[in-house]
Design an enzyme around this catalytic site. Structure first.
Site, mmCIF file in Angstrom:
data_model
loop_
_atom_site.group_PDB
_atom_site.id
_atom_site.type_symbol
_atom_site.label_atom_id
_atom_site.label_comp_id
_atom_site.label_asym_id
_atom_site.label_seq_id
_atom_site.Cartn_x
_atom_site.Cartn_y
_atom_site.Cartn_z
ATOM 1 N N ASP A 189 19.701 78.891 60.438
ATOM 2 C CA ASP A 189 20.531 80.090 60.490
ATOM 3 C C ASP A 189 21.716 79.824 61.416
ATOM 4 O O ASP A 189 21.670 78.965 62.288
ATOM 5 C CB ASP A 189 19.725 81.298 60.952
ATOM 6 C CG ASP A 189 19.345 81.240 62.419
ATOM 7 O OD1 ASP A 189 18.674 80.264 62.814
ATOM 8 O OD2 ASP A 189 19.718 82.149 63.189
ATOM 9 N N GLU B 76 17.052 82.011 64.777
ATOM 10 C CA GLU B 76 17.275 81.691 66.189
ATOM 11 C C GLU B 76 18.489 82.423 66.748
ATOM 12 O O GLU B 76 18.466 82.935 67.867
ATOM 13 C CB GLU B 76 17.447 80.178 66.359
ATOM 14 C CG GLU B 76 17.412 79.706 67.817
ATOM 15 C CD GLU B 76 18.755 79.801 68.514
ATOM 16 O OE1 GLU B 76 18.788 79.793 69.761
ATOM 17 O OE2 GLU B 76 19.797 79.880 67.822
#
Length: 461
Positions: free
Chosen positions: A92, A156
């Site tokens: 991500d 994250e």
């Protein structure tokens, strides 16, 4: 000097790595459905899973984590009796921010001036490619000498804790003798660096309400309490005159002992405008790595274009507080919440919502794994010695892994040198750093396997 076969293999594989990173960067994998459809993250996760299967990983799985994101897991068995090493990255990314500020499209990898540009090139899709390069180089030169687990996280950047909660519920999944977090970077390109500390973080949303609805500023302004003005005064209470963070009850005077960050270098790295002062006091390293830091990361209020002459009834902001090692993020959250409630002016109504939290982290750089990494970095960066620095950012998973596996050695490396401009427009990665760090990781795995074997033989005598 003749190159080592591992270096030769990594260099030969770099064009393939660029092609793969190009594919991975193309996924708009921002883990926020309000900005991009979840299908973008799902497609990126599937790509990572396919890449692991192509490298003969076993038990490859796309894990649905409690925050709604997906993490990808795989296991590559090692020789009998070999230690297990967990390799971490995340797919991500941060949102692209100001699209007009990008010189090339953020989700198209573009090469210019010796760097590869695109969102996630350094943070942290490039970290996953680094792991693949290291493993491929070892497989081409005698095999991978350790068991390898790979975990690639999907949220994250949001700090919503999906993988942490999943790991706590499945503690056997990520158990390893050593853990390599591929999500930091060298202090300077060409200077091999491990990150010894991470600040933790807490993320809060604060809303101030003063009126039942907006009012005409000519008819009511001067007596009617302006929610936006109240919010501005509240946010200003979080900083001293010199810009230092001031949260009631939260210590902000610790000193950093280790690699220093010269002020002129920092000004250049941060692109501080001429004549503008740095905020805070103490050394730059003190401020970045040893002390708390508050940042207002967003405000909901009317934009200038289209604004009306109105007294605002409500205003909202999102606040990030970085928490240094030695302080507890949960306690810092309580102190920040209490501060906001105590400093809201004019009796305005205030509500505070926590949207993310992660504990700080401190590594033991004297452990055997760090010795193995130092040896590896001497090979990857001839003439340079490994340095240890702090990092002002947060990787919440590190503290979870420390709690779950207290005997595991955790190392933090990566590709985010200052020129990478992670979290900003025009993020990039140096292909030379990708090459060198992949070489370093490969040699580390060899060194670590050998050191564990030697330690076992000594204990058996």
């Amino acid at each position: 000097m003749t190159a080592h076969p591992i270096e030769e293999t990594v260099a030969a594989l770099l064009p393939r790595a660029k092609a793969e990173l190009t594919e991975l960067v193309a996924f708009r994998s921002v883990a926020d459905p309000a900005q991009f459809p979840p299908s973008e993250c799902e497609a990126a996760a599937a790509w990572v899973a396919d890449a692991l299967r192509a490298e003969d990983f076993q038990d490859v799985a796309v894990l649905d984590t409690p925050d709604g994101s997906q993490s990808v897991y795989g296991f590559l068995p090692g020789p009998a009796g070999a230690p297990t090493v967990l390799l971490y990255a995340h797919y991500d990314v941060q949102p692209p921010l100001d699209l007009a500020g990008w010189e090339t499209p953020p989700f198209e990898l573009t090469e210019r001036d010796g760097r590869w540009y695109g969102r996630g090139t350094a943070d942290c899709k490039g970290g996953f490619i680094m792991h693949l390069l290291a493993l491929r180089a070892l497989r081409a030169n005698g095999g991978v000498p350790v068991g390898v687990k790979v975990i690639v996280e999907g949220s994250e950047e949001q700090g919503t804790g999906g993988l942490e909660r999943y790991a706590e519920a499945h503690p056997e999944l990520l158990a390893a003798d050593a853990i390599v977090i591929g999500d930091t970077g060298n202090f300077r390109a060409g200077l091999p660096t491990v990150t010894a500390t991470l600040r933790g973080m807490t993320m809060l949303r604060v809303q101030v309400d003063t009126l039942a609805g907006n009012l005409h500023s000519g008819q009511f302004g001067g007596a009617a309490p302006d929610a936006l003005a109240a919010l501005i005064r509240l946010l200003d209470s979080l900083r001293a005159e010199d810009g230092s963070t001031t949260v009631d009850g939260l210590a902000a005077d610790a000193d950093w002992r280790g690699l220093e960050y010269p002020e002129e270098e920092f000004r250049n790295d941060a692109r501080v405008l001429d004549g503008v002062e740095l905020i805070g006091h103490g050394s730059v390293a003190d401020r970045l790595w040893a002390r708390p830091a508050v940042t207002v990361v967003g405000i909901d209020c009317p934009p200038v274009v289209g604004a009306t002459p109105s007294v605002q009834a409500t205003a909202r902001a999102q606040i990030s507080l970085r928490v240094p090692p030695g302080q507890d993020a949960a306690e810092a959250t309580k102190l920040l919440t209490a501060h906001l409630q105590a400093h809201t002016p004019w009796g305005a109504r205030v509500s505070v919502e926590q949207v993310g939290q992660g504990q700080p982290f401190q590594a033991d750089v004297t452990s055997p794994a760090y010795t193995s990494m130092a040896q590896a970095m001497r090979v990857a960066y001839p003439g340079e010695e490994m340095q240890a620095s702090g990092m002002g950012g947060s990787i919440p998973l590190c503290s979870t892994l420390r709690e779950l596996y207290p005997e595991a050695e955790i190392l933090l490396i990566g590709l985010s040198d200052p020129d990478a401009r992670i979290h900003a427009v025009n993020e990039s990665v140096s292909p030379l750093e990708l090459e060198r760090m992949s070489v370093a990781e490969a040699h580390f795995l060899v060194n670590y396997a050998r050191s564990r074997k030697d330690a076992g033989e000594r204990s058996a005598r």
